[in-house]
Design a protein around this motif. Sequence first.
Motif, PDB file in Angstrom:
ATOM      1  N   GLU A 105       0.827  -1.219   0.000  1.00 12.96           N
ATOM      2  CA  GLU A 105       0.000   0.000   0.000  1.00 12.96           C
ATOM      3  C   GLU A 105       0.855   1.260   0.000  1.00 12.96           C
ATOM      4  N   GLN A 106       2.182   1.105  -0.145  1.00  6.71           N
ATOM      5  CA  GLN A 106       3.152   2.203  -0.206  1.00  6.71           C
ATOM      6  C   GLN A 106       3.377   2.913   1.124  1.00  6.71           C
ATOM      7  N   GLN A 107       3.101   2.251   2.244  1.00  4.94           N
ATOM      8  CA  GLN A 107       3.394   2.807   3.566  1.00  4.94           C
ATOM      9  C   GLN A 107       4.861   2.543   3.887  1.00  4.94           C
ATOM     10  N   GLN A 108       5.614   3.597   4.224  1.00  5.40           N
ATOM     11  CA  GLN A 108       7.024   3.481   4.578  1.00  5.40           C
ATOM     12  C   GLN A 108       7.168   2.731   5.895  1.00  5.40           C
ATOM     13  N   VAL A 109       7.976   1.649   5.912  1.00  2.00           N
ATOM     14  CA  VAL A 109       8.148   0.866   7.136  1.00  2.00           C
ATOM     15  C   VAL A 109       9.604   0.714   7.560  1.00  2.00           C
ATOM     16  N   GLY A 110      10.551   1.119   6.703  1.00  2.00           N
ATOM     17  CA  GLY A 110      11.947   0.977   7.086  1.00  2.00           C
ATOM     18  C   GLY A 110      12.895   1.190   5.931  1.00  2.00           C
ATOM     19  N   THR A 111      14.156   0.797   6.165  1.00  2.00           N
ATOM     20  CA  THR A 111      15.229   0.951   5.185  1.00  2.00           C
ATOM     21  C   THR A 111      16.100  -0.297   5.221  1.00  2.00           C
ATOM     22  N   ILE A 112      16.539  -0.760   4.064  1.00  2.00           N
ATOM     23  CA  ILE A 112      17.470  -1.886   4.006  1.00  2.00           C
ATOM     24  C   ILE A 112      18.850  -1.365   4.380  1.00  2.00           C
ATOM     25  N   VAL A 113      19.454  -1.959   5.427  1.00  2.00           N
ATOM     26  CA  VAL A 113      20.755  -1.495   5.899  1.00  2.00           C
ATOM     27  C   VAL A 113      21.870  -2.498   5.631  1.00  2.00           C
ATOM     28  N   ALA A 114      21.513  -3.741   5.277  1.00  2.00           N
ATOM     29  CA  ALA A 114      22.529  -4.756   4.989  1.00  2.00           C
ATOM     30  C   ALA A 114      21.854  -5.939   4.304  1.00  2.00           C
ATOM     31  N   VAL A 115      22.693  -6.797   3.731  1.00  2.00           N
ATOM     32  CA  VAL A 115      22.228  -8.052   3.149  1.00  2.00           C
ATOM     33  C   VAL A 115      23.125  -9.146   3.704  1.00  2.00           C
ATOM     34  N   GLU A 116      22.505 -10.202   4.236  1.00  2.00           N
ATOM     35  CA  GLU A 116      23.265 -11.323   4.775  1.00  2.00           C
ATOM     36  C   GLU A 116      23.070 -12.531   3.867  1.00  2.00           C
ATOM     37  N   HIS A 117      24.099 -13.390   3.835  1.00  2.00           N
ATOM     38  CA  HIS A 117      24.078 -14.549   2.947  1.00  2.00           C
ATOM     39  C   HIS A 117      24.344 -15.849   3.701  1.00  2.00           C
ATOM     40  N   PRO A 118      23.458 -16.228   4.633  1.00  3.96           N
ATOM     41  CA  PRO A 118      23.644 -17.525   5.289  1.00  3.96           C
ATOM     42  C   PRO A 118      23.383 -18.642   4.281  1.00  3.96           C
ATOM     43  N   PRO A 129      11.267   1.101  13.003  1.00  3.58           N
ATOM     44  CA  PRO A 129      11.146   1.739  14.322  1.00  3.58           C
ATOM     45  C   PRO A 129      11.198   0.736  15.469  1.00  3.58           C
ATOM     46  N   HIS A 130      10.972  -0.549  15.181  1.00  2.44           N
ATOM     47  CA  HIS A 130      10.994  -1.598  16.198  1.00  2.44           C
ATOM     48  C   HIS A 130      12.348  -2.295  16.282  1.00  2.44           C
ATOM     49  N   GLY A 131      13.335  -1.796  15.561  1.00  2.00           N
ATOM     50  CA  GLY A 131      14.659  -2.415  15.540  1.00  2.00           C
ATOM     51  C   GLY A 131      14.948  -3.059  14.192  1.00  2.00           C
ATOM     52  N   ASP A 132      16.129  -3.656  14.068  1.00  2.00           N
ATOM     53  CA  ASP A 132      16.508  -4.322  12.822  1.00  2.00           C
ATOM     54  C   ASP A 132      15.780  -5.657  12.718  1.00  2.00           C
ATOM     55  N   ARG A 133      15.272  -5.935  11.530  1.00  2.00           N
ATOM     56  CA  ARG A 133      14.534  -7.166  11.265  1.00  2.00           C
ATOM     57  C   ARG A 133      15.170  -7.892  10.095  1.00  2.00           C
ATOM     58  N   LEU A 160       6.892  -9.970  11.123  1.00  2.00           N
ATOM     59  CA  LEU A 160       8.052  -9.815  10.244  1.00  2.00           C
ATOM     60  C   LEU A 160       8.759  -8.485  10.471  1.00  2.00           C
ATOM     61  N   LEU A 161       7.999  -7.403  10.500  1.00  2.00           N
ATOM     62  CA  LEU A 161       8.588  -6.067  10.633  1.00  2.00           C
ATOM     63  C   LEU A 161       8.237  -5.373  11.943  1.00  2.00           C
ATOM     64  N   SER A 162       7.361  -5.983  12.739  1.00  2.79           N
ATOM     65  CA  SER A 162       6.991  -5.381  14.006  1.00  2.79           C
ATOM     66  C   SER A 162       6.706  -6.482  15.017  1.00  2.79           C
ATOM     67  N   GLU A 163       6.587  -6.083  16.262  1.00  5.37           N
ATOM     68  CA  GLU A 163       6.310  -7.033  17.333  1.00  5.37           C
ATOM     69  C   GLU A 163       4.867  -7.489  17.247  1.00  5.37           C
ATOM     70  N   VAL A 164       4.627  -8.725  17.605  1.00  4.38           N
ATOM     71  CA  VAL A 164       3.267  -9.257  17.697  1.00  4.38           C
ATOM     72  C   VAL A 164       2.960  -9.425  19.172  1.00  4.38           C
TER      73      VAL A 164
END
Length: 168
Positions: A105-118, A129-133, A160-164
Motif C-alpha cells: 500500500e506504499q506505507q514506509q516501514v523501514g530501510t534496508i541497511v545490509a544483506v546477509e548470505h547464510p 522503528p521496532h529495531g533491525d529485522r 516480520l517487521l513489528s512485534e506481535v
Amino acid sequence: MQIIVGTVGRPQGLRGQVTVRPRTDQIEARFAPGTELSADGRTLSVISHALVQGKLVVTFAGVGDRGAAEALRGTELWAEAGEDDLDEGEFHDASLIGLSVVTPEQQQVGTIVAVEHPPAQDLLVVRTPHGDRLVPFVAELVPEVDVDRGVAVIVPIPGLLSEVPDAD
C-alpha cells in the motif's frame, strides 16, 4: 561498483596458496587466471584456482609462502561488477542497501541497511522503528524491488517487521 567475491581463509600447503570462502556464484570468472581483486588497499592477481576436497584454493601472484598466505587470512576480496553480470531478478548487495522499504500500500516501514548470505537463503536486514529485522529475500515476501525508484516492497506478515503482542 565493487562487489565482494570472497573471503580468504587459512593457508593451503607451503607455497602460498589460500582457501577462499566464495561469495559469488561466478567462481570460474571471478577467480580466473589474470583476474585482479582488491584486498585491503592492495591488488591481488590470481594465478590459478582449483576445488580441493570441495574447497576453493587460490594462488595469488606475490604470495609465495605460508607466512604471506597467513597474512591474508580474513581479507575480503573485491571485484569490479557491472549490471551485465546479473540475471533477471538478481541484485548486487550495494544496490539494495539504502532502499526504502514500503508495504504494497506504499506505507514506509523501514530501510534496508545490509544483506546477509547464510547458507539457507539471502536475508535483507531492514531497520524499522521496532529495531533491525531479518527478512528472507524471497518473492513471496519481497515481490518488487525497484532500484531506480529506491524502493523495495515487502509484504508485512505478522511479526516480520513489528512485534506481535502475546495472546495472554
